[in-house]
Enzyme design. Structure first.
Site, PDB file in Angstrom:
ATOM      1  N   TYR A 147      -7.438   4.227   8.987  1.00  0.00           N
ATOM      2  CA  TYR A 147      -6.636   4.451  10.197  1.00  0.00           C
ATOM      3  C   TYR A 147      -7.243   3.751  11.414  1.00  0.00           C
ATOM      4  CZ  TYR A 147      -4.230   8.235   7.649  1.00  0.00           C
ATOM      5  OH  TYR A 147      -3.518   8.976   6.747  1.00  0.00           O
ATOM      6  N   LYS A 198     -12.218   7.205  -4.345  1.00  0.00           N
ATOM      7  CA  LYS A 198     -11.512   6.365  -5.316  1.00  0.00           C
ATOM      8  C   LYS A 198     -12.517   5.281  -5.704  1.00  0.00           C
ATOM      9  CE  LYS A 198      -7.560   5.342  -7.376  1.00  0.00           C
ATOM     10  NZ  LYS A 198      -7.064   6.098  -8.514  1.00  0.00           N
ATOM     11  N   ASP A 230      -6.551  10.948  -6.868  1.00  0.00           N
ATOM     12  CA  ASP A 230      -5.300  11.216  -7.597  1.00  0.00           C
ATOM     13  C   ASP A 230      -5.430  12.460  -8.464  1.00  0.00           C
ATOM     14  OD1 ASP A 230      -7.183   9.622  -8.861  1.00  0.00           O
ATOM     15  OD2 ASP A 230      -5.741   8.418  -9.982  1.00  0.00           O
ATOM     16  N   ASP A 254      -6.130  13.561   5.078  1.00  0.00           N
ATOM     17  CA  ASP A 254      -4.833  13.760   5.728  1.00  0.00           C
ATOM     18  C   ASP A 254      -3.826  14.254   4.687  1.00  0.00           C
ATOM     19  OD1 ASP A 254      -2.742  13.618   7.481  1.00  0.00           O
ATOM     20  OD2 ASP A 254      -2.681  11.438   7.628  1.00  0.00           O
ATOM     21  N   ASP A 258      -2.638  18.509   3.784  1.00  0.00           N
ATOM     22  CA  ASP A 258      -1.250  18.988   3.848  1.00  0.00           C
ATOM     23  C   ASP A 258      -0.807  19.556   2.503  1.00  0.00           C
ATOM     24  OD1 ASP A 258      -0.987  18.320   6.492  1.00  0.00           O
ATOM     25  OD2 ASP A 258       0.921  17.273   6.228  1.00  0.00           O
TER      26      ASP A 258
END
Ligand code: NAD
Length: 370
Positions: A147, A198, A230, A254, A258
């Protein structure tokens, strides 16, 4: 002796913000009465309320107030239907919230997700999948990663096509800093950290895993495991009770925070803390509900104030070190729920003893419980 008087910038914002903030402030006044601490609470406009009052989503006076305060208790900002002519970079979500995070270098985002025993029915998972209970702390790095890393650009290609590039970068100190937050918090909980990466495809993931593994040596009492992002997304749905602290870089955090939030059944129950630097006894932070301004229910005394009240409890714990006061607020919420008080978002007609209440009555019950 630690400081017993604290300055709080209370920025209620838009939509349900002012309604739920009112209840959190009631609860803080109850904490003052019971614990002999004092809070200087100064309210100031932010978001569309800031634009209406002073022409800016984060008015200069509000920013100055934040700078002078020990912590920010934030409501939420943004009203999607307001004035489309205001450009994105001046709209509240970017101009207020992202600016505050950036200016105050709030690098650690903590999101506790706890499914209260009496609210198991609002969890979207079947009871057998809820296992021994859901109680997860997502620790998300908030100022680095894809980001924020430069360069970023969009270029034109032949044939009218475009190509957009973002860069993902993490340095050793950035990873160490957030890993320590995760390990220290695990010590206050069930002593387990699951680090998400990852590493099978990203250079960033390889470094992340190495640095976190190295940091873990300083915490021999905390168990560390690593999981690819994942798989973590899947495991959260299949067996969330396996997780204690989830340590994530910015984008993975992020998304997973959620996903984890959905397990608690309502955004109205979920607080968050964004922490910056410590200064003696006080750690500067911004504390806010995980949800937004809920325009669909704003102004109707329907919003659940618990996320805002839990956010105030996180402020007491993380910014001021008032652990007993924080626990008293959290216990008061648990007692209110156990006694059957429910706002609309957590109400179910299948609970015969449940009593449907509005925002202000829920706040009254919790303040009285403190
Ligand atoms: P939202 O979180 O405001 O609402 C999603 C759903 O959850 C709605 O049905 C809402 O009624 C419900 N909900 C949220 N909080 C609740 C509460 N305390 N009690 C009961 N129900 C609650 O998300 P949205 O509708 O996508 O966004 C609305 C506005 O909020 C947008 O402008 C968005 O940008 C902004 N937003 C701000 C923040 C923030 O300030 N941190 C966070 C998310 C969204």
């Amino acid at each position: 002796m630690s400081k017993q008087s604290y300055t709080i910038a209370a920025l209620a914002g838009d939509g349900i913000g002012p309604e739920v903030m009112r209840e959190a402030l009631k609860v803080l006044r109850a904490v003052e009465a019971r614990f002999g601490v004092s809070f200087e609470i100064v309210e100031a406009p932010v978001g569309w309320a800031g634009i209406d009052a002073a022409g800016q989503a984060l008015p200069d006076a509000t920013f100055e107030l934040c700078r002078r305060s020990d912590a920010i208790l934030f409501g939420s900002v943004g009203l999607p239907d307001r004035d489309a002519s205001v450009p994105k970079q001046e709209r509240p979500e970017r101009a207020a919230l992202l600016r505050l995070r950036k200016q105050f270098r709030l690098y650690a985002n903590l999101r506790p997700v706890k499914l209260l025993k009496d609210l198991a029915h609002v969890c979207p998972l079947k009871p057998e999948r809820q296992g021994t209970g859901i109680d997860i702390l997502v620790v998300r790095e908030l100022t680095g990663g894809v980001y924020f890393t430069n360069p970023k650009w969009t270029e034109e290609l032949d044939g009218g096509h475009h190509r957009a590039v973002d860069t993902m970068g993490y340095s050793t100190p950035e990873i160490q800093r957030i890993a320590h937050v995760a390990f220290q918090n695990a010590r206050l909980r069930r002593h387990k950290v699951t680090s998400i990466d990852k590493a099978n495809v990203l250079e960033n993931g390889v470094l992340w895993r190495q640095v976190v593994t190295e940091c873990a040596k300083g915490y021999p009492d905390v168990a560390l495991d690593h999981m690819f992002v994942d798989n973590a997304a899947m495991q959260l749905m299949l067996k969330p009770s396996q997780f204690d602290v989830l340590l994530c870089e910015n984008m993975f955090g992020d998304i997973l925070s959620d996903e984890a939030a959905a397990l608690a059944g309502s955004l109205g129950m979920l607080p968050s803390a964004s922490l910056g630097a410590s200064n003696g006894d006080v750690t500067f932070g911004l504390f806010e509900p995980a949800g937004g301004t809920a325009p669909d229910i704003a102004g109707q005394n329907l919003a659940n104030p618990i996320a805002q009240i839990f956010s105030a409890a996180l402020m007491l714990r993380y910014s001021f070190g008032l652990t007993a006061a924080a626990a008293a607020v959290e216990d008061a919420v648990v007692k209110a729920i156990a006694a059957g008080f429910r706002t609309g978002d957590i109400f179910s007609p299948t609970e015969p003893a449940a009593k449907r209440v509005g925002t202000s009555e829920m706040g009254d019950v919790i303040a009285a419980g403190v």
